[in-house]
Design an enzyme around this catalytic site. Sequence first.
Site, PDB file in Angstrom:
ATOM      1  N   GLY A  11       0.753  -1.220   0.252  1.00 51.62           N
ATOM      2  CA  GLY A  11       0.017  -0.045  -0.126  1.00 51.62           C
ATOM      3  C   GLY A  11       1.039   1.531   0.003  1.00 51.62           C
ATOM      4  O   GLY A  11       1.973   1.286  -0.139  1.00 51.62           O
ATOM      5  N   LEU A  13       1.385   3.668   2.117  1.00 53.04           N
ATOM      6  CA  LEU A  13       2.536   3.789   3.179  1.00 53.04           C
ATOM      7  C   LEU A  13       3.418   2.818   3.547  1.00 53.04           C
ATOM      8  O   LEU A  13       4.410   2.851   3.670  1.00 53.04           O
ATOM      9  CB  LEU A  13       1.637   4.212   4.549  1.00 53.04           C
ATOM     10  CG  LEU A  13       2.231   4.114   5.745  1.00 53.04           C
ATOM     11  CD1 LEU A  13       3.578   4.958   5.991  1.00 53.04           C
ATOM     12  CD2 LEU A  13       1.390   3.898   7.336  1.00 53.04           C
ATOM     13  N   ASP A  34       1.324  -8.914   1.851  1.00 54.80           N
ATOM     14  CA  ASP A  34       0.541  -8.162   1.564  1.00 54.80           C
ATOM     15  C   ASP A  34      -0.456  -9.238   0.831  1.00 54.80           C
ATOM     16  O   ASP A  34       0.014 -10.715   0.647  1.00 54.80           O
ATOM     17  CB  ASP A  34       0.572  -7.156   0.412  1.00 54.80           C
ATOM     18  CG  ASP A  34      -0.198  -6.264   0.610  1.00 54.80           C
ATOM     19  OD1 ASP A  34      -1.440  -6.331   0.550  1.00 54.80           O
ATOM     20  OD2 ASP A  34      -0.018  -4.924   0.831  1.00 54.80           O
ATOM     21  N   ARG A  36      -1.040  -8.999  -2.419  1.00 57.47           N
ATOM     22  CA  ARG A  36      -0.299  -8.985  -3.526  1.00 57.47           C
ATOM     23  C   ARG A  36       0.868  -8.445  -3.628  1.00 57.47           C
ATOM     24  O   ARG A  36       1.121  -7.510  -2.426  1.00 57.47           O
ATOM     25  CB  ARG A  36      -1.364  -8.352  -4.715  1.00 57.47           C
ATOM     26  CG  ARG A  36      -1.496  -7.018  -4.608  1.00 57.47           C
ATOM     27  CD  ARG A  36      -2.344  -6.417  -5.720  1.00 57.47           C
ATOM     28  NE  ARG A  36      -3.804  -6.921  -5.539  1.00 57.47           N
ATOM     29  CZ  ARG A  36      -4.529  -5.966  -4.622  1.00 57.47           C
ATOM     30  NH1 ARG A  36      -4.231  -4.943  -4.177  1.00 57.47           N
ATOM     31  NH2 ARG A  36      -5.955  -6.482  -4.418  1.00 57.47           N
ATOM     32  N   ASP A  52      -3.242 -12.823   4.003  1.00 61.60           N
ATOM     33  CA  ASP A  52      -4.369 -11.849   4.144  1.00 61.60           C
ATOM     34  C   ASP A  52      -4.468 -11.784   5.688  1.00 61.60           C
ATOM     35  O   ASP A  52      -4.842 -12.551   6.630  1.00 61.60           O
ATOM     36  CB  ASP A  52      -5.507 -12.817   3.681  1.00 61.60           C
ATOM     37  CG  ASP A  52      -6.996 -12.215   3.779  1.00 61.60           C
ATOM     38  OD1 ASP A  52      -7.028 -11.079   4.350  1.00 61.60           O
ATOM     39  OD2 ASP A  52      -8.072 -13.006   3.558  1.00 61.60           O
ATOM     40  N   TYR A 142     -14.456   4.479   8.610  1.00 62.42           N
ATOM     41  CA  TYR A 142     -12.933   4.384   8.861  1.00 62.42           C
ATOM     42  C   TYR A 142     -12.510   5.170  10.058  1.00 62.42           C
ATOM     43  O   TYR A 142     -11.698   4.563  10.914  1.00 62.42           O
ATOM     44  CB  TYR A 142     -12.278   5.116   7.434  1.00 62.42           C
ATOM     45  CG  TYR A 142     -10.854   5.457   7.490  1.00 62.42           C
ATOM     46  CD1 TYR A 142     -10.142   4.308   7.543  1.00 62.42           C
ATOM     47  CD2 TYR A 142     -10.291   6.600   7.732  1.00 62.42           C
ATOM     48  CE1 TYR A 142      -8.655   4.459   7.576  1.00 62.42           C
ATOM     49  CE2 TYR A 142      -9.011   6.908   7.596  1.00 62.42           C
ATOM     50  CZ  TYR A 142      -8.062   5.818   7.553  1.00 62.42           C
ATOM     51  OH  TYR A 142      -6.508   5.779   7.596  1.00 62.42           O
ATOM     52  N   LYS A 146     -11.082   3.550  13.274  1.00 64.25           N
ATOM     53  CA  LYS A 146      -9.715   4.027  14.195  1.00 64.25           C
ATOM     54  C   LYS A 146      -9.896   4.418  15.365  1.00 64.25           C
ATOM     55  O   LYS A 146      -8.923   4.133  16.153  1.00 64.25           O
ATOM     56  CB  LYS A 146      -9.319   5.400  13.116  1.00 64.25           C
ATOM     57  CG  LYS A 146      -8.659   4.860  11.631  1.00 64.25           C
ATOM     58  CD  LYS A 146      -7.328   3.935  11.855  1.00 64.25           C
ATOM     59  CE  LYS A 146      -6.854   3.510  10.617  1.00 64.25           C
ATOM     60  NZ  LYS A 146      -5.933   2.532  10.449  1.00 64.25           N
TER      61      LYS A 146
HETATM   62  N1  SER Z   1      -5.674   9.781   4.225  1.00 68.78           N
HETATM   63  C1  SER Z   1      -6.604   9.194   4.807  1.00 68.78           C
HETATM   64  C2  SER Z   1      -7.826   9.145   3.936  1.00 68.78           C
HETATM   65  O1  SER Z   1      -7.974  10.249   3.320  1.00 68.78           O
HETATM   66  C3  SER Z   1      -7.039   9.692   6.251  1.00 68.78           C
HETATM   67  O2  SER Z   1      -6.209   8.951   6.860  1.00 68.78           O
HETATM   68  O3  SER Z   1      -8.868   8.444   4.106  1.00 68.78           O
END
Ligand code: SER
Length: 312
Positions: A11, A13, A34, A36, A52, A142, A146
Amino acid sequence: MEKHLVIGASGQLGIELTLGMQARYGIDAVVVSDIRQSTDLDVNRSEFILLDASDAHAVRKVLAEGKFTHVYHLVAMLSARGEQNPLDAWDLNMKSLINVLECAKDGLFEKMFWPSSIAVFGPNAPKTQTPQNTFCDPTTVYGVSKVAGELWAKYYFEHYGVDVRSIRYPGLIGHRSQPGGGTTDYAVEAFYCALEDKPFECYLEHYETLPMMHMEDAVRATLELMETSKENITVRTSYNLAGCSFSPSELNSEIVKIIPEFSTSYKPDLRQQIAASWPDSINDEAARSDWGWSAKYNTTGLIKAMLQALKV
Ligand code: SER
């Protein structure tokens, strides 16, 4: 000897963190995993394990056999994609985190990193210089995942002594990897349009300021946090971290100084509502005083660095 496993290494990061760790600890000290394999040839110098992270048995097997000291669990569905698939986002983000925390609890490795985000904040947190401890009433699944993840991290630390450390990243901007499914991604897209001489259509309002950070700062912050001694860490949910802040129109003006033909038009979509619920800027005093954090890139520096790096 230290051995680092990055879960979610393909990904945005993951790629940059892997490269940073290869440079700092050596290629053989880093293993990547990952669903992939990354297409980045440098990342692929490290051993790759197909994994996974939502499969508890598979995670346990890899961690039991790997003799890792450090695990960086980066897997997540980000804010915008999460709103299209709320239950899938919840499932992936929470299940994969608990799978890794459970292995940490059973002593399969020593230290864990898990990223949180400015998405933990919602409409009731102060917009500017958002403090470490304030309302966390996110409007996205999301963000909810978190906030819950931060509380689980603290729970595993307090109840089982798991040394899990975390940062609330701002929007991350780097040239080695492209983001996907986030709200802050527009800024990376703008750079690619600028360099391809294409006009940029922005899905946020021109005035929507968000906290952002150059990837180099984000990687350094992560490794500094992981390297600091346990006694320095007073925040076991997740540390606020500030880089710089800008709006799409400020980004446009800065790019135009370097590429005069560049232009941005605005066509806000649902991501504007997400962005509007997030802070404009972040107070990161706790990270500064606990482990000496200080960002290197301001807005102008970040933009110059991105344009230069992409041109090469
Ligand atoms: N960069 C992320 C997003 O935009 C926020 O942590 O979802």
